[in-house]
Enzyme design. Sequence first.
Site, PDB file in Angstrom:
ATOM      1  N   CYS A  84     109.122 -35.609  21.282  1.00  0.00           N
ATOM      2  CA  CYS A  84     107.987 -36.493  21.603  1.00  0.00           C
ATOM      3  C   CYS A  84     106.640 -35.771  21.528  1.00  0.00           C
ATOM      4  O   CYS A  84     105.645 -36.361  21.121  1.00  0.00           O
ATOM      5  CB  CYS A  84     108.154 -37.093  22.995  1.00  0.00           C
ATOM      6  SG  CYS A  84     109.511 -38.282  23.064  1.00  0.00           S
ATOM      7  N   HIS A  85     106.593 -34.491  21.958  1.00  0.00           N
ATOM      8  CA  HIS A  85     105.291 -33.812  22.056  1.00  0.00           C
ATOM      9  C   HIS A  85     104.974 -32.941  20.838  1.00  0.00           C
ATOM     10  O   HIS A  85     103.845 -32.470  20.704  1.00  0.00           O
ATOM     11  CB  HIS A  85     105.242 -32.942  23.324  1.00  0.00           C
ATOM     12  CG  HIS A  85     105.391 -33.739  24.582  1.00  0.00           C
ATOM     13  ND1 HIS A  85     104.340 -34.415  25.178  1.00  0.00           N
ATOM     14  CD2 HIS A  85     106.481 -34.004  25.346  1.00  0.00           C
ATOM     15  CE1 HIS A  85     104.781 -35.037  26.263  1.00  0.00           C
ATOM     16  NE2 HIS A  85     106.065 -34.805  26.383  1.00  0.00           N
ATOM     17  N   CYS A 143     111.755 -31.585  24.799  1.00  0.00           N
ATOM     18  CA  CYS A 143     110.352 -32.018  24.762  1.00  0.00           C
ATOM     19  C   CYS A 143     109.780 -32.179  23.356  1.00  0.00           C
ATOM     20  O   CYS A 143     108.899 -33.015  23.133  1.00  0.00           O
ATOM     21  CB  CYS A 143     109.472 -31.023  25.530  1.00  0.00           C
ATOM     22  SG  CYS A 143     110.248 -30.322  27.005  1.00  0.00           S
ATOM     23  N   HIS A 203     109.293 -50.267  18.942  1.00  0.00           N
ATOM     24  CA  HIS A 203     110.436 -49.422  18.569  1.00  0.00           C
ATOM     25  C   HIS A 203     111.493 -50.332  17.935  1.00  0.00           C
ATOM     26  O   HIS A 203     112.371 -50.850  18.620  1.00  0.00           O
ATOM     27  CB  HIS A 203     110.994 -48.692  19.800  1.00  0.00           C
ATOM     28  CG  HIS A 203     111.964 -47.616  19.417  1.00  0.00           C
ATOM     29  ND1 HIS A 203     113.249 -47.875  19.005  1.00  0.00           N
ATOM     30  CD2 HIS A 203     111.831 -46.267  19.351  1.00  0.00           C
ATOM     31  CE1 HIS A 203     113.862 -46.739  18.726  1.00  0.00           C
ATOM     32  NE2 HIS A 203     113.015 -45.741  18.930  1.00  0.00           N
ATOM     33  N   MET A 211     106.598 -41.250  30.009  1.00  0.00           N
ATOM     34  CA  MET A 211     107.350 -39.994  30.148  1.00  0.00           C
ATOM     35  C   MET A 211     108.472 -40.213  31.170  1.00  0.00           C
ATOM     36  O   MET A 211     108.228 -40.711  32.271  1.00  0.00           O
ATOM     37  CB  MET A 211     106.369 -38.914  30.642  1.00  0.00           C
ATOM     38  CG  MET A 211     106.998 -37.732  31.290  1.00  0.00           C
ATOM     39  SD  MET A 211     107.107 -36.356  30.170  1.00  0.00           S
ATOM     40  CE  MET A 211     107.852 -35.148  31.264  1.00  0.00           C
ATOM     41  N   HIS A 228     107.063 -43.969  13.042  1.00  0.00           N
ATOM     42  CA  HIS A 228     108.360 -43.624  13.636  1.00  0.00           C
ATOM     43  C   HIS A 228     109.494 -44.297  12.856  1.00  0.00           C
ATOM     44  O   HIS A 228     109.789 -43.887  11.760  1.00  0.00           O
ATOM     45  CB  HIS A 228     108.350 -44.000  15.120  1.00  0.00           C
ATOM     46  CG  HIS A 228     109.483 -43.414  15.885  1.00  0.00           C
ATOM     47  ND1 HIS A 228     109.593 -42.078  16.145  1.00  0.00           N
ATOM     48  CD2 HIS A 228     110.587 -43.976  16.438  1.00  0.00           C
ATOM     49  CE1 HIS A 228     110.715 -41.827  16.819  1.00  0.00           C
ATOM     50  NE2 HIS A 228     111.331 -42.983  16.996  1.00  0.00           N
TER      51      HIS A 228
HETATM   52 FE1  DHE Z   1     115.919 -41.745  17.280  1.00  0.00          FE
HETATM   53  C1  DHE Z   1     116.386 -43.605  14.389  1.00  0.00           C
HETATM   54  C2  DHE Z   1     113.341 -40.135  15.835  1.00  0.00           C
HETATM   55  C3  DHE Z   1     115.153 -40.353  20.323  1.00  0.00           C
HETATM   56  C4  DHE Z   1     118.880 -42.856  18.518  1.00  0.00           C
HETATM   57  N1  DHE Z   1     115.012 -41.876  15.465  1.00  0.00           N
HETATM   58  C5  DHE Z   1     115.340 -42.723  14.413  1.00  0.00           C
HETATM   59  C6  DHE Z   1     114.424 -42.497  13.322  1.00  0.00           C
HETATM   60  C7  DHE Z   1     113.572 -41.496  13.720  1.00  0.00           C
HETATM   61  C8  DHE Z   1     113.943 -41.117  15.072  1.00  0.00           C
HETATM   62  C9  DHE Z   1     112.449 -40.889  12.923  1.00  0.00           C
HETATM   63  C10 DHE Z   1     114.417 -43.234  11.982  1.00  0.00           C
HETATM   64  C11 DHE Z   1     115.337 -42.573  10.986  1.00  0.00           C
HETATM   65  C12 DHE Z   1     115.410 -43.331   9.654  1.00  0.00           C
HETATM   66  O1  DHE Z   1     115.611 -44.560   9.665  1.00  0.00           O
HETATM   67  O2  DHE Z   1     115.266 -42.698   8.600  1.00  0.00           O
HETATM   68  N2  DHE Z   1     114.472 -40.500  17.985  1.00  0.00           N
HETATM   69  C13 DHE Z   1     113.527 -39.922  17.208  1.00  0.00           C
HETATM   70  C14 DHE Z   1     112.695 -39.048  18.017  1.00  0.00           C
HETATM   71  O3  DHE Z   1     111.773 -38.304  17.590  1.00  0.00           O
HETATM   72  C15 DHE Z   1     113.046 -39.237  19.436  1.00  0.00           C
HETATM   73  C16 DHE Z   1     111.965 -40.059  20.134  1.00  0.00           C
HETATM   74  C17 DHE Z   1     113.147 -37.954  20.279  1.00  0.00           C
HETATM   75  C18 DHE Z   1     114.118 -36.939  19.783  1.00  0.00           C
HETATM   76  O4  DHE Z   1     113.977 -35.782  20.209  1.00  0.00           O
HETATM   77  O5  DHE Z   1     115.001 -37.207  18.983  1.00  0.00           O
HETATM   78  C19 DHE Z   1     114.333 -40.063  19.267  1.00  0.00           C
HETATM   79  N3  DHE Z   1     116.862 -41.641  19.122  1.00  0.00           N
HETATM   80  C20 DHE Z   1     116.374 -41.024  20.217  1.00  0.00           C
HETATM   81  C21 DHE Z   1     117.287 -41.116  21.333  1.00  0.00           C
HETATM   82  O6  DHE Z   1     117.127 -40.638  22.503  1.00  0.00           O
HETATM   83  C22 DHE Z   1     118.454 -41.898  20.861  1.00  0.00           C
HETATM   84  C23 DHE Z   1     118.576 -43.221  21.642  1.00  0.00           C
HETATM   85  C24 DHE Z   1     119.769 -41.124  21.039  1.00  0.00           C
HETATM   86  C25 DHE Z   1     119.789 -39.799  20.386  1.00  0.00           C
HETATM   87  O7  DHE Z   1     120.159 -39.752  19.206  1.00  0.00           O
HETATM   88  O8  DHE Z   1     119.415 -38.809  21.009  1.00  0.00           O
HETATM   89  C26 DHE Z   1     118.087 -42.155  19.403  1.00  0.00           C
HETATM   90  N4  DHE Z   1     117.356 -43.020  16.596  1.00  0.00           N
HETATM   91  C27 DHE Z   1     118.528 -43.288  17.242  1.00  0.00           C
HETATM   92  C28 DHE Z   1     119.348 -44.143  16.400  1.00  0.00           C
HETATM   93  C29 DHE Z   1     118.621 -44.387  15.220  1.00  0.00           C
HETATM   94  C30 DHE Z   1     117.379 -43.652  15.362  1.00  0.00           C
HETATM   95  C31 DHE Z   1     120.714 -44.696  16.786  1.00  0.00           C
HETATM   96  C32 DHE Z   1     119.052 -45.225  14.011  1.00  0.00           C
HETATM   97  C33 DHE Z   1     118.891 -46.690  14.271  1.00  0.00           C
HETATM   98  C34 DHE Z   1     119.315 -47.540  13.092  1.00  0.00           C
HETATM   99  O9  DHE Z   1     119.948 -48.590  13.351  1.00  0.00           O
HETATM  100  O10 DHE Z   1     119.019 -47.188  11.940  1.00  0.00           O
END
Ligand code: DHE
Length: 559
Positions: free
Chosen positions: A49-50, A46, A378, A100, A336
């Site tokens: 996101c929260h 959680c 996103h 959610m 984000h």
């Molecule tokens: Fe991410 C990038 C945060 C959920 C896969 N994700 C990012 C970035 C942030 C972020 C701040 C940018 C980083 C940067 O460029 O410096 N992501 C978050 C969250 O807070 C969130 C919503 C919930 C969490 O608890 O993490 C979240 N993210 C996910 C997923 O559920 C994903 C699909 C799978 C996982 O990792 O759990 C996921 N996020 C990714 C990926 C990137 C990413 C693959 C990089 C993308 C790119 O091409 O640069």
Amino acid sequence: MKRKSLGMFAVSAMVGAMGSAFAQEGAPAMTAAEKAQGAKIYFERCAGCHGVLRKGATGKNLEPAWKKTDKDGKVSEGGTLKLGTTRLEKVIAFGTDGGMVNYDDILTKDEINLMARYIQNTPDVPPEFSLKDMKDSWKLIVPVKDRPTKQMNKINLSNVFATTLRDTGELALIDGDTKQIWHILKTGYAVHISRMSASGRYVYTVGRDGLVTMIDLWFEKPTTVASIRLGSDARSVDVSKFKGYEDKYLVGGGYWPPQYSIMDGGTLEPLKIVSTRGATVDGEYHPEPRVASIVASHIKPEWVVNVKETGMIKLVDYSDINNLKETTINSAKFLHDGGWDYTKRYFLVAANASHKVAAVDTKTGKLAALVDTKKIPHPGRGANFIHPQFGPVWATGHLGDAVITLISTPTDDPKYAKYKQHNWKVVQELKTAGAGNLFVKTHPKSSHLWADMPMNPERENAEVNYVYDIKDLSKPPVRIDVAKDSGLPVTKALRRAVHQEYSKDGSEVWISLWGGKTDQSAIVVYDDKTLKLKKVITDPKMITPTGKFNVYNTMKDIF
Ligand code: DHE
């Protein structure tokens, strides 16, 4: 989305030494064991996101009771206590229209009841993490003097894909030429991103548990040469890329504690911590402004550090870290992910709860534009291409709407001067088959724009990608059934197609396909020109591959 348990450190750091005022008057009682279980589930499922303190960001405020006054003086009140256990159980089990997701297939009925009670109690406050804590966690496994002085393997390093194996806490280094898994290394839990050193020799990863690892690709087999903790929850990392500072520093962004940390780029020795706590763009103090995306400028000794809850974009000048200069730019909440425009002068970042994209001009150090988008943009890092009618554009998809938005971006190139009138406007919205997009991608040598939809609840959307013809965007996109092409068996759980990455030469697109929780996953490789299946990379060790970062494209910020 499903995740396995977090690493021991993160959970114990979060659960241990919590604030004392846990029992909230009027809230359902909980035993110490229930409280510990609730804290663990909350952090794993959680907090992203929260927020750890439950003040809300992408997700809603989950404090037991809150009261706020808007800018017109209107007071509103709410809180989990008002909602009560039965209502909260329903929301957790079945999700909401507001985005959610449902947890009835992830948590048991008892766990859902426990969480409904847990969030009516006062949020736990995890411990801080100081420079000394960082130092204590620092491991210099191979000192610089003991590392190779030349590349000891025959791999084409610039076409290696650093691939997150999310649920095993590992990173697979896959040879992009042969498509063989070169080596798998232990990393932090659910590595979020990998970024490359300016030379392409080192891979830096950051796990959701705050563990940074530094991997040297010059050894015969990739080797972890250093590791360190940023805190107990983190998402971003980048190197210093400006001429003369290549790889001198590494910066990491914390979700908890809310701060960014500067380390030595060659050893990860911690050098400085800077807190991001402070006032939001609305002028209210926030105790938990988390560091979202971070990117290194190519034109100045600066990082762009995006602070989620405050809506502030910080340009951090690293030329003198003892006298660190920060330019703080007001934008919108909650920042984000984002990426460069094609000139790499402007950084565009999603302010997802405001349904906007903020663009910062890193040359002037000012906000260039705040562009309205559809619900919850996103972009990942977005996608840059030359639109046939509108010139240079940057694309973002949306979690909350079935649209890809194309924003015109400025350039000094006289060739595109005629498009100036469109700059910072939404010039086109491409229809998609549904909401739930996470990533879009293209490459300078490609005429295709790829879009996924892994967060869409329907199988026919979550398992595919749509491909748009950049030369003629009036044509309907081609539907690519990634799950079917993978050859993996149909399972009860959705097999989600997530995140695309190009090969160095731009001829192939790699897409991750998550199998079910206990099923094998794959990476499905397509020929970008013909859109035909080229190869399925699968292996029993291939567990939930997620982000894939091609060394050359990541090093040069090509997307
Ligand atoms: Fe991410 C990038 C945060 C959920 C896969 N994700 C990012 C970035 C942030 C972020 C701040 C940018 C980083 C940067 O460029 O410096 N992501 C978050 C969250 O807070 C969130 C919503 C919930 C969490 O608890 O993490 C979240 N993210 C996910 C997923 O559920 C994903 C699909 C799978 C996982 O990792 O759990 C996921 N996020 C990714 C990926 C990137 C990413 C693959 C990089 C993308 C790119 O091409 O640069």
